[in-house]
Design a protein around this motif. Structure first.
Motif, short mmCIF file in Angstrom:
data_model
loop_
_atom_site.label_atom_id
_atom_site.label_comp_id
_atom_site.label_asym_id
_atom_site.label_seq_id
_atom_site.Cartn_x
_atom_site.Cartn_y
_atom_site.Cartn_z
N LEU A 76 0.85 -1.19 0.00
CA LEU A 76 0.00 0.00 0.00
C LEU A 76 0.88 1.24 0.00
N VAL B 105 -5.72 0.84 -5.59
CA VAL B 105 -5.85 1.40 -4.25
C VAL B 105 -4.72 2.42 -4.11
N GLY C 59 -4.46 -3.48 -7.15
CA GLY C 59 -4.77 -4.28 -5.98
C GLY C 59 -4.77 -5.75 -6.30
N PRO C 60 -4.77 -6.60 -5.31
CA PRO C 60 -4.80 -6.18 -3.92
C PRO C 60 -3.43 -5.68 -3.46
N VAL D 180 -7.51 -4.65 -0.07
CA VAL D 180 -6.31 -4.50 0.76
C VAL D 180 -6.18 -5.70 1.69
#
Ligand code: C2O
Ligand code: CU
Ligand code: CU
Length: 501
Positions: free
Chosen positions: A58, A233, A238-239, A345
């Motif tokens: 992330l 994201v 993603g994830p 996520v």
């Protein structure tokens, strides 16, 4: 108001017939909802599943500083390396995150270094006249435009993106879309997670072919909106994965997709708490197992990870079916249908270091409900998609957007009731500029409202054959628009002008 707008009454069946007619242009049947990338039933080429994407870390948007947002062409990185073709604010993918406090002044100059006109709309903020990013108020290539207005919003999660009519969808899709957080510094005192436990997540599906973003909507894509085959994201495919503490965490979810409705949920199905909507905090947390989040909407949620040290917790967009969603199924396109599941996520949870893992507060921020008995009048907005095979397909009260036409006038300070009635087969997230509103009912029933309908809203999902009533009041005079936030529908003309006087 003196003269409430009464739309010409159209036969409910004509909406159905038009939708049915459009249905005949499709593949016929096949509403099983399990059409995926492997086949589209029309012999059209399919987008191969992208390789080398997803399962990255992330990333967080950079914090905006200074007083300038310049728009220019640049590179995007979905996680497999930089590629050119993006449109960026200050050269950043994802766009910078702007933080403001209530009572402050937003003072930002747009420097347009694109080869086309653009502007900035501050989605969810009641911007003063001339500051709202109205489609007619743009900066030409090479020009600048200064935005300066008081920010009096409740603390919450807002966002900003371009709004030049006909180009909004493409410009936002290629990277011009960022978060704007109004923060009064009191969230810790409210018992809410802050710092690394307060995580902004900009969710947007993109269509990716051979690792590159593509955007070439054809007629069917304009019907459904441009649906992607890859969820991003904060700009990464993603994830994505991130470490979090075994604590109560806050996620600020923005659905920045052009057309895809999301359904955030924990993969385990366990509940979490909705604490805020488009216009800031709810009166109290509401436990939910999932929530529909349409393009343009935000949801602030708390997830209780206090007992999860050492575990892996997955946030997904769970599969859902949308009534009458055949035309919205995306079965004609090379992307998973509306309602398909996506992983968002993966949180790997580590022991909370010493400190306080937090709790879910019992109360948040009071919301005074409008007294509908004081309403000055009501308006109806009929949402239709007619069978024209050109532009101007999606309409409001039979009208396609005309920047030179003022469609209605609202008196400042009046409480009004507006009803959106969706006669088509597509979901329409309806968005109003210039104020936050309250959702009164769905299909005339207050009890069937969504959890997200309980807060202040600027965008509300109106499903096929559904009517949604809202109540609203404007405190600022100016020139505003009302539109569908399916950005292909918006660019197709599903937007009206109104003046607040
Ligand atoms: Cu986020 Cu007029 O839109
Ligand atoms: Cu807006
Ligand atoms: Cu729409």
């Amino acid at each position: 108001m003196n003269k409430p707008y009464i739309p010409e009454r159209r036969d409910f069946l004509s909406g159905l017939a038009a939708a049915g007619l459009l249905g005949l242009t499709g593949c016929g049947g096949g509403d099983s909802g399990d059409e995926r990338m492997t086949t589209d039933g029309m012999g059209r080429g399919n987008v191969s599943p992208p390789t080398g994407l997803g399962a990255g870390a992330l990333r967080l948007p950079a914090n905006f500083s200074g007083d300038t947002l310049s728009t220019r062409a640049g590179a995007y990185d979905l996680g497999a390396g930089a590629r050119s073709g993006a449109l960026l604010y200050n050269g950043q993918w994802p766009s910078p995150l702007i933080r403001l406090s209530p009572g402050s002044t937003l003072d930002i100059t747009l420097q347009n270094q694109l080869a086309e006109a653009t502007n900035i709309h501050w989605h969810g903020l009641a911007a003063a006249a001339g500051m709202d990013g109205h489609p007619t108020e743009v900066a030409a290539p090479g020009a600048i435009r200064r935005y300066n207005f008081a920010v009096n919003e409740r603390p919450g999660t807002y966002w900003y993106h371009p709004h030049p009519h006909g180009a909004t969808a493409r410009q936002a899709y290629f990277g011009l879309a960022g978060l704007l957080i109004v923060d009064d510094g009191n969230d810790a005192a409210r018992g809410l997670p802050t710092g690394i436990r307060d995580i902004p997540l900009v969710l947007a599906d993109k269509r990716v072919s051979n690792g590159s973003l593509i955007y070439q909507p054809d007629f069917m894509d304009i019907m459904t909106g441009w649906l992607g085959n890859v969820m991003t994201v904060n700009g990464a495919a993603g994830p994505v994965t991130t470490g979090v503490e075994a604590a109560v965490i806050r996620l600020r979810l923005l659905n920045a997709s052009n057309a895809r409705v999301l359904n955030p949920a924990l993969a385990s199905g366990r509940s979490f708490w909705l604490i805020g909507t488009d216009g800031g905090l709810l009166a109290a947390p509401v436990a939910v197992n999932s929530l529909l989040l349409a393009p343009g909407e935000r949801a602030d949620v708390l997830i209780d990870l206090r007992g999860d040290a050492g575990q892996t917790i997955k946030l997904v967009s769970a599969a859902f079916s949308m009534a009458g969603g055949m035309m919205g199924s995306g079965m004609m396109s090379a992307a998973p249908s509306q309602g398909s599941a996506f992983d968002l996520v993966t949180f790997s949870v580590s022991a909370a270091p010493g400190g306080n893992p937090g709790t879910v507060p019992a109360t948040l921020s009071p919301i005074a409900r409008f007294d509908l008995r004081t309403s000055a009048g009501s308006r109806k907005f009929e949402l239709t998609a007619m069978g024209a095979m050109t532009s101007g397909l999606h309409r409001i009260n039979g009208l396609s957007y005309d920047s030179a036409r003022i469609d209605f006038v609202v008196r400042r300070g009046d409480l009004e009731r507006w009803q959106f009635i969706n006669f088509g087969m597509e979901p329409h997230p309806m968005h109003v500029h210039g104020t936050q509103f309250q959702v009164v009912s769905r299909d005339g029933n207050a009890a069937t409202r969504f959890a997200t309908d309980l807060g202040w809203k600027d965008t509300v999902l109106v499903r096929s054959m559904e009517s949604v009533e809202i109540a609203l009041r404007f405190s600022m005079a100016g020139n505003y628009v009302l539109h569908c936030h399916n950005l292909e529908h918006e660019d197709d003309g599903m937007m009206l002008n109104f003046n607040v006087v």
